[in-house]
Motif scaffolding. Sequence first.
Motif, PDB file in Angstrom:
ATOM      1  N   LEU A   1     -25.056 -19.277  10.124  1.00 18.78           N
ATOM      2  CA  LEU A   1     -25.363 -18.829  11.480  1.00 18.78           C
ATOM      3  C   LEU A   1     -26.739 -19.300  11.931  1.00 18.78           C
ATOM      4  N   LEU A   2     -27.704 -19.295  11.011  1.00 17.29           N
ATOM      5  CA  LEU A   2     -29.039 -19.760  11.379  1.00 17.29           C
ATOM      6  C   LEU A   2     -29.062 -21.266  11.566  1.00 17.29           C
ATOM      7  N   ALA A   3     -28.372 -22.005  10.714  1.00 17.05           N
ATOM      8  CA  ALA A   3     -28.352 -23.467  10.833  1.00 17.05           C
ATOM      9  C   ALA A   3     -27.727 -23.906  12.154  1.00 17.05           C
ATOM     10  N   GLN A   4     -26.778 -23.105  12.684  1.00 14.03           N
ATOM     11  CA  GLN A   4     -26.206 -23.406  14.001  1.00 14.03           C
ATOM     12  C   GLN A   4     -27.229 -23.162  15.111  1.00 14.03           C
ATOM     13  N   ARG A   5     -27.917 -22.041  14.977  1.00  9.98           N
ATOM     14  CA  ARG A   5     -28.777 -21.577  16.075  1.00  9.98           C
ATOM     15  C   ARG A   5     -30.136 -22.265  16.077  1.00  9.98           C
ATOM     16  N   GLU A   6     -30.711 -22.495  14.886  1.00 13.99           N
ATOM     17  CA  GLU A   6     -32.048 -23.080  14.758  1.00 13.99           C
ATOM     18  C   GLU A   6     -31.996 -24.225  13.752  1.00 13.99           C
ATOM     19  N   PRO A   7     -31.408 -25.348  14.132  1.00 15.39           N
ATOM     20  CA  PRO A   7     -31.203 -26.429  13.153  1.00 15.39           C
ATOM     21  C   PRO A   7     -32.483 -26.953  12.521  1.00 15.39           C
ATOM     22  N   ALA A   8     -33.608 -26.854  13.214  1.00 16.18           N
ATOM     23  CA  ALA A   8     -34.853 -27.382  12.659  1.00 16.18           C
ATOM     24  C   ALA A   8     -35.373 -26.538  11.499  1.00 16.18           C
ATOM     25  N   LEU A   9     -34.897 -25.300  11.356  1.00 15.31           N
ATOM     26  CA  LEU A   9     -35.407 -24.435  10.300  1.00 15.31           C
ATOM     27  C   LEU A   9     -34.793 -24.727   8.934  1.00 15.31           C
ATOM     28  N   VAL A  10     -33.622 -25.331   8.911  1.00 18.07           N
ATOM     29  CA  VAL A  10     -32.908 -25.547   7.650  1.00 18.07           C
ATOM     30  C   VAL A  10     -32.870 -27.044   7.352  1.00 18.07           C
ATOM     31  N   GLY A  11     -33.509 -27.420   6.238  1.00 18.10           N
ATOM     32  CA  GLY A  11     -33.531 -28.834   5.863  1.00 18.10           C
ATOM     33  C   GLY A  11     -32.216 -29.275   5.242  1.00 18.10           C
ATOM     34  N   ARG A  12     -31.824 -28.610   4.161  1.00 14.37           N
ATOM     35  CA  ARG A  12     -30.527 -28.830   3.529  1.00 14.37           C
ATOM     36  C   ARG A  12     -29.883 -27.472   3.311  1.00 14.37           C
ATOM     37  N   LEU A  13     -28.549 -27.474   3.264  1.00 16.03           N
ATOM     38  CA  LEU A  13     -27.809 -26.220   3.237  1.00 16.03           C
ATOM     39  C   LEU A  13     -26.761 -26.261   2.129  1.00 16.03           C
ATOM     40  N   VAL A  14     -26.797 -25.255   1.261  1.00 14.83           N
ATOM     41  CA  VAL A  14     -25.786 -25.087   0.226  1.00 14.83           C
ATOM     42  C   VAL A  14     -25.101 -23.746   0.458  1.00 14.83           C
ATOM     43  N   ILE A  15     -23.793 -23.786   0.639  1.00 15.50           N
ATOM     44  CA  ILE A  15     -23.006 -22.577   0.903  1.00 15.50           C
ATOM     45  C   ILE A  15     -22.133 -22.315  -0.318  1.00 15.50           C
ATOM     46  N   GLU A  16     -22.384 -21.185  -0.987  1.00 16.11           N
ATOM     47  CA  GLU A  16     -21.657 -20.854  -2.210  1.00 16.11           C
ATOM     48  C   GLU A  16     -20.599 -19.790  -1.936  1.00 16.11           C
ATOM     49  N   ASP A  17     -19.343 -20.208  -1.900  1.00 18.10           N
ATOM     50  CA  ASP A  17     -18.188 -19.314  -1.830  1.00 18.10           C
ATOM     51  C   ASP A  17     -18.386 -18.219  -0.774  1.00 18.10           C
ATOM     52  N   ALA A  18     -18.728 -18.645   0.441  1.00 14.91           N
ATOM     53  CA  ALA A  18     -18.951 -17.701   1.533  1.00 14.91           C
ATOM     54  C   ALA A  18     -17.667 -17.475   2.322  1.00 14.91           C
ATOM     55  N   PRO A  19     -17.417 -16.277   2.828  1.00 17.77           N
ATOM     56  CA  PRO A  19     -16.224 -16.039   3.646  1.00 17.77           C
ATOM     57  C   PRO A  19     -16.237 -16.932   4.879  1.00 17.77           C
ATOM     58  N   PRO A  20     -15.097 -17.535   5.229  1.00 19.13           N
ATOM     59  CA  PRO A  20     -15.080 -18.542   6.291  1.00 19.13           C
ATOM     60  C   PRO A  20     -15.048 -17.998   7.708  1.00 19.13           C
ATOM     61  N   LEU A  21     -15.169 -16.687   7.893  1.00 17.52           N
ATOM     62  CA  LEU A  21     -15.221 -16.060   9.211  1.00 17.52           C
ATOM     63  C   LEU A  21     -13.999 -16.370  10.059  1.00 17.52           C
ATOM     64  N   LEU A  22     -12.833 -16.271   9.435  1.00 21.48           N
ATOM     65  CA  LEU A  22     -11.550 -16.226  10.120  1.00 21.48           C
ATOM     66  C   LEU A  22     -10.981 -14.824   9.907  1.00 21.48           C
ATOM     67  N   PRO A  23     -10.237 -14.295  10.877  1.00 20.91           N
ATOM     68  CA  PRO A  23      -9.711 -12.930  10.708  1.00 20.91           C
ATOM     69  C   PRO A  23      -8.922 -12.791   9.410  1.00 20.91           C
ATOM     70  N   LEU A  24      -9.254 -11.757   8.630  1.00 25.83           N
ATOM     71  CA  LEU A  24      -8.567 -11.546   7.363  1.00 25.83           C
ATOM     72  C   LEU A  24      -7.127 -11.096   7.613  1.00 25.83           C
ATOM     73  N   ASP A  25      -6.211 -11.660   6.837  1.00 23.38           N
ATOM     74  CA  ASP A  25      -4.795 -11.329   6.962  1.00 23.38           C
ATOM     75  C   ASP A  25      -4.207 -11.131   5.566  1.00 23.38           C
ATOM     76  N   PRO A  26      -3.946  -9.892   5.131  1.00 26.31           N
ATOM     77  CA  PRO A  26      -4.101  -8.667   5.932  1.00 26.31           C
ATOM     78  C   PRO A  26      -5.559  -8.253   6.031  1.00 26.31           C
ATOM     79  N   PRO A  27      -5.902  -7.432   7.024  1.00 25.34           N
ATOM     80  CA  PRO A  27      -7.292  -6.961   7.146  1.00 25.34           C
ATOM     81  C   PRO A  27      -7.657  -6.032   5.991  1.00 25.34           C
ATOM     82  N   ARG A  28      -8.931  -5.967   5.709  1.00 26.86           N
ATOM     83  CA  ARG A  28      -9.388  -5.056   4.658  1.00 26.86           C
ATOM     84  C   ARG A  28      -9.228  -3.614   5.110  1.00 26.86           C
TER      85      ARG A  28
END
Length: 507
Positions: A383-410
């Motif tokens: 979310l920060l890399a989208q909003r403030e691209p100059a703040l993040v030099g390189r980005l490593v995302i480790e097994d993060a939820p992909p922000l799609l609606p969960l099916d079934p929901p929790r």
Amino acid sequence: MPIFTAYDTTRLAYHLVGEGEPLICLPGGPMRASAYLGDLGGLADRRQLVLLDLRGTGDSAVPGDPSTYRCDRLVDDVEALRDHLGLDRIDVLTHSAGADLALLYAARHPNRLRSLTLVAPSTRAVGIEVSDQDLREAAELRRDEPWYPQARAAQEALLAGGPFAELWPAVRPLTYGRWDEAARAHAAASAGQTNPEARDRYAGTGAFDPARTAAALRELAVPVLVLAGELDGHPSPDRATELAALFPHAEFVVQRGAGHFPWLDDPGGFARTVEAFLDPDVHSVQAGGTRLAYRVWGDPGAPPVVLLHGRGGNSGTWTRIAEDLAADHRVYAPDFRGHGLSDWPGRYAFELFRDDLHAFLEARNLAGATVVGHSMGGVAACLLAQREPALVGRLVIEDAPPLLPLDPPRPPSVRPAGELDFDWPVVPDTDAQLNAPDPEARERLGEITARTLVIGGGPTSHIDQDQLARTADAIPGAAFVTIEAGHLIHMTRPDAFLAVIRSFGLA
């Protein structure tokens, strides 16, 4: 109950509460027995509290010479306790009027201090005056309380010179953040714990030399924490800020919702703040009014890497990775709000964790750092890399939820029994977002300009790996790698994780 002998043969008592490194605790009142400090909101779970009963109070003996109750003469009692304990340097925590004693001790014995924690401190010893207006303004913050009219009227009468003994019981609610049963019991115990003669002599003529003390404290080389209650008037946060400004190495914290006894108003918040300060491996920054604790490793001049933990974790989960990366990087690992030793404000969202990261990077001047985020931390980093691209030099995302609606929901979450080292509302607040995420976060993945690596944990992870791969596809130039370790990749297979991120090329 241990006893030691002061310089004039007065026998002084202290009480040991908890285990760990000793923390010398000097009570306020003035001249109130140390019992009112209790376990300082659970701080005794982390340090051994050495609660000194000042002469003539609690289990300590009454001195032959009552003039020794004067604050400046009590300094020798504190030094006698240090010597009795066999400690070369001491951590000192003090409350209220006890701060005057601690400040005089610091000015006289600066080389015997390791740290100084001043809780709702008196500022008389350095000449910072608490005005009647300070007290009135603090009282006004309580105007919606049912007891406020009576308390405010009694306070005004007291300020006009009315009889203390008659008026103070009605004023007392103003000194607590919550005037509940525990606060009422705490207040009721005060009279039996205080030595009136000693209290009257504590600040007697000649006790203080404010200019001289302030000058000495400006040279004090040890870390100092000044903790003020948001609702306190004695001192108000403004006066406490003036005190903190005297020290070259001071941290200033205002505890939200707290009065003059902050360990009663929010025990966990108080203990976390003090523990973070006392731990030499933990640092703190203010991020939009929220205190964030963090750990750091490596050479300050090396390229920076920021490690972000997942939900329910804390900076300590990165120790193995951080120690390896510290060979050639400056490594930072913050605790997000609601986790570890940071503040637990009670309300959470991925956007708030994003804002924590934003504030942390700016506070530490880390624009352009490599950011590695696990799970919830990976979402915040995205979310920060989208909003403030100059703040993040390189980005490593480790097994993060992909922000799609969960099916079934929790389903609604159920809090487990026992104490947690994170704030439980984090779970239902973020589960609600995972069930119905903001579509904009997904739509803006293409705006990330940082060179990005997405690491999945394979089929044993609860994160949908196909969706995670599609997340990588949506980020321009991103690479996707699988390490079959489940969700906790950097903890389960640290060597493999390190090999992958080093191959990616950290800045």
